[in-house]
Design a protein around this motif. Structure first.
Motif, PDB file in Angstrom:
ATOM      1  N   VAL A  99       0.861  -1.189   0.000  1.00  0.00           N
ATOM      2  CA  VAL A  99       0.000   0.000   0.000  1.00  0.00           C
ATOM      3  C   VAL A  99       0.892   1.232   0.000  1.00  0.00           C
ATOM      4  O   VAL A  99       1.758   1.385   0.863  1.00  0.00           O
ATOM      5  CB  VAL A  99      -0.945   0.021   1.223  1.00  0.00           C
ATOM      6  N   ILE A 100       0.673   2.096  -0.989  1.00  0.00           N
ATOM      7  CA  ILE A 100       1.476   3.306  -1.151  1.00  0.00           C
ATOM      8  C   ILE A 100       0.572   4.517  -1.001  1.00  0.00           C
ATOM      9  O   ILE A 100      -0.506   4.568  -1.587  1.00  0.00           O
ATOM     10  CB  ILE A 100       2.168   3.311  -2.526  1.00  0.00           C
ATOM     11  N   ASN A 101       1.033   5.496  -0.216  1.00  0.00           N
ATOM     12  CA  ASN A 101       0.277   6.729   0.020  1.00  0.00           C
ATOM     13  C   ASN A 101       0.932   7.863  -0.776  1.00  0.00           C
ATOM     14  O   ASN A 101       1.851   8.520  -0.302  1.00  0.00           O
ATOM     15  CB  ASN A 101       0.253   7.048   1.516  1.00  0.00           C
ATOM     16  N   GLN A 102       0.473   8.036  -2.023  1.00  0.00           N
ATOM     17  CA  GLN A 102       0.969   9.109  -2.875  1.00  0.00           C
ATOM     18  C   GLN A 102       0.014   9.291  -4.055  1.00  0.00           C
ATOM     19  O   GLN A 102      -0.834   8.440  -4.293  1.00  0.00           O
ATOM     20  CB  GLN A 102       2.390   8.824  -3.366  1.00  0.00           C
ATOM     21  N   PRO A 103       0.152  10.386  -4.800  1.00  0.00           N
ATOM     22  CA  PRO A 103      -0.711  10.579  -5.973  1.00  0.00           C
ATOM     23  C   PRO A 103      -0.473   9.492  -7.021  1.00  0.00           C
ATOM     24  O   PRO A 103       0.665   9.048  -7.227  1.00  0.00           O
ATOM     25  CB  PRO A 103      -0.286  11.957  -6.501  1.00  0.00           C
ATOM     26  N   ALA A 104      -1.527   9.080  -7.685  1.00  0.00           N
ATOM     27  CA  ALA A 104      -1.443   8.018  -8.694  1.00  0.00           C
ATOM     28  C   ALA A 104      -0.476   8.371  -9.813  1.00  0.00           C
ATOM     29  O   ALA A 104       0.291   7.515 -10.269  1.00  0.00           O
ATOM     30  CB  ALA A 104      -2.836   7.751  -9.267  1.00  0.00           C
ATOM     31  N   GLU A 105      -0.485   9.626 -10.252  1.00  0.00           N
ATOM     32  CA  GLU A 105       0.383  10.030 -11.359  1.00  0.00           C
ATOM     33  C   GLU A 105       1.858   9.809 -11.020  1.00  0.00           C
ATOM     34  O   GLU A 105       2.644   9.406 -11.873  1.00  0.00           O
ATOM     35  CB  GLU A 105       0.165  11.502 -11.722  1.00  0.00           C
ATOM     36  N   LYS A 106       2.219  10.067  -9.770  1.00  0.00           N
ATOM     37  CA  LYS A 106       3.616   9.885  -9.343  1.00  0.00           C
ATOM     38  C   LYS A 106       4.000   8.406  -9.375  1.00  0.00           C
ATOM     39  O   LYS A 106       5.064   8.034  -9.873  1.00  0.00           O
ATOM     40  CB  LYS A 106       3.796  10.467  -7.936  1.00  0.00           C
ATOM     41  N   LEU A 107       3.137   7.549  -8.830  1.00  0.00           N
ATOM     42  CA  LEU A 107       3.411   6.111  -8.852  1.00  0.00           C
ATOM     43  C   LEU A 107       3.501   5.599 -10.288  1.00  0.00           C
ATOM     44  O   LEU A 107       4.429   4.873 -10.631  1.00  0.00           O
ATOM     45  CB  LEU A 107       2.315   5.345  -8.102  1.00  0.00           C
ATOM     46  N   LEU A 108       2.549   5.974 -11.128  1.00  0.00           N
ATOM     47  CA  LEU A 108       2.520   5.481 -12.504  1.00  0.00           C
ATOM     48  C   LEU A 108       3.751   5.926 -13.287  1.00  0.00           C
ATOM     49  O   LEU A 108       4.305   5.156 -14.067  1.00  0.00           O
ATOM     50  CB  LEU A 108       1.232   5.942 -13.199  1.00  0.00           C
ATOM     51  N   ALA A 109       4.187   7.164 -13.078  1.00  0.00           N
ATOM     52  CA  ALA A 109       5.387   7.661 -13.770  1.00  0.00           C
ATOM     53  C   ALA A 109       6.614   6.860 -13.348  1.00  0.00           C
ATOM     54  O   ALA A 109       7.458   6.511 -14.187  1.00  0.00           O
ATOM     55  CB  ALA A 109       5.587   9.144 -13.481  1.00  0.00           C
ATOM     56  N   SER A 110       6.712   6.545 -12.056  1.00  0.00           N
ATOM     57  CA  SER A 110       7.878   5.776 -11.595  1.00  0.00           C
ATOM     58  C   SER A 110       7.841   4.355 -12.142  1.00  0.00           C
ATOM     59  O   SER A 110       8.884   3.792 -12.478  1.00  0.00           O
ATOM     60  CB  SER A 110       7.981   5.792 -10.071  1.00  0.00           C
ATOM     61  N   ILE A 111       6.666   3.772 -12.264  1.00  0.00           N
ATOM     62  CA  ILE A 111       6.540   2.420 -12.821  1.00  0.00           C
ATOM     63  C   ILE A 111       6.906   2.419 -14.297  1.00  0.00           C
ATOM     64  O   ILE A 111       7.643   1.556 -14.772  1.00  0.00           O
ATOM     65  CB  ILE A 111       5.117   1.875 -12.604  1.00  0.00           C
ATOM     66  N   ALA A 112       6.409   3.409 -15.046  1.00  0.00           N
ATOM     67  CA  ALA A 112       6.658   3.478 -16.488  1.00  0.00           C
ATOM     68  C   ALA A 112       8.138   3.647 -16.804  1.00  0.00           C
ATOM     69  O   ALA A 112       8.618   3.172 -17.832  1.00  0.00           O
ATOM     70  CB  ALA A 112       5.840   4.611 -17.105  1.00  0.00           C
ATOM     71  N   SER A 113       8.883   4.321 -15.921  1.00  0.00           N
ATOM     72  CA  SER A 113      10.299   4.592 -16.188  1.00  0.00           C
ATOM     73  C   SER A 113      11.253   3.655 -15.439  1.00  0.00           C
ATOM     74  O   SER A 113      12.467   3.789 -15.563  1.00  0.00           O
ATOM     75  CB  SER A 113      10.619   6.041 -15.810  1.00  0.00           C
ATOM     76  N   SER A 114      10.717   2.690 -14.695  1.00  0.00           N
ATOM     77  CA  SER A 114      11.562   1.850 -13.829  1.00  0.00           C
ATOM     78  C   SER A 114      12.372   0.794 -14.568  1.00  0.00           C
ATOM     79  O   SER A 114      13.377   0.323 -14.060  1.00  0.00           O
ATOM     80  CB  SER A 114      10.700   1.157 -12.771  1.00  0.00           C
ATOM     81  N   GLY A 115      11.904   0.390 -15.737  1.00  0.00           N
ATOM     82  CA  GLY A 115      12.567  -0.710 -16.440  1.00  0.00           C
ATOM     83  C   GLY A 115      12.111  -2.076 -15.970  1.00  0.00           C
ATOM     84  O   GLY A 115      12.499  -3.096 -16.526  1.00  0.00           O
ATOM     85  N   GLU A 116      11.286  -2.124 -14.922  1.00  0.00           N
ATOM     86  CA  GLU A 116      10.731  -3.387 -14.430  1.00  0.00           C
ATOM     87  C   GLU A 116       9.521  -3.777 -15.278  1.00  0.00           C
ATOM     88  O   GLU A 116       8.972  -2.941 -15.993  1.00  0.00           O
ATOM     89  CB  GLU A 116      10.315  -3.234 -12.969  1.00  0.00           C
TER      90      GLU A 116
END
Length: 194
Positions: A99-116
């Protein structure tokens, strides 16, 4: 006070005080949850993102349906995020659900650029109708960018206001009404093109 009553009261209060974040005053019922989870196979073992888990009702059902899946639940409201995190601990799901407490846009941007590996499913209860048009399109673009080709975005709403906006970002699209939910809802199933 029972766990369920406490979660309902926190959700109700969040719905009244931060309606733009929560979009409702009662958690989703099983009719809506069943339809939202219908496209996910029981043997799904990839990553799944849930945006706006609220009180965690869908999160628990998702973890039960897909026990091999890794779930990230992103909740902007700190009280609801804490409640959902505690619920996952009590249910023994903290190893499967983060469970992560942050804005969705921030999480999605980190996922898209993570390489995972990207999540095959993004399930959202974010109330798009309370967002500005610009913010809605930013969120939809972030969702699309965080999905692999063929990945699915599942969104529920209590109105058809954002139907055209979602369709403008996802060519493969269908909607299903859920009349037995209170209040009635519509689910959008959108798939990123191959």
């Amino acid at each position: 006070m029972s766990e369920m009553l406490s979660r309902y009261l926190h959700f109700f209060w969040a719905g009244l005080s931060k309606h733009g974040q929560t979009g409702g005053i009662i958690p989703s019922q099983r009719f809506l949850i069943d339809k939202m989870l219908a496209p996910l196979p029981e043997d799904f073992s990839g990553r799944c993102i849930e945006l706006g888990p609220g009180s965690g009702a869908l999160t628990v059902r998702l973890a039960a349906k897909c026990p091999a899946a890794q779930i990230i639940a992103c909740e902007i409201n700190p009280v609801l995020a804490r409640d959902t995190r505690n619920l996952m601990l009590r249910r023994g799901l903290s190893g499967q659900v983060e469970v992560i407490n942050q804005p969705a846009e921030k999480l999605l941007a980190s996922i898209a650029s993570s390489g995972e590996p990207l999540p095959q499913f993004i399930i959202s209860g974010i109330p798009l109708g309370t967002l500005s048009e610009a913010k809605t399109f930013l969120l939809l673009d972030a969702i699309r960018d965080a999905l692999p080709e063929g990945g699915m975005y599942i969104q529920f709403q209590h109105s058809l206001v954002d139907r055209k906006r979602i369709r403008s970002r996802f060519a493969r699209f269908r909607s299903v009404p859920v009349f037995l939910n209170f209040p009635p809802a519509v689910i959008y199933y959108a798939q990123k093109e191959l």
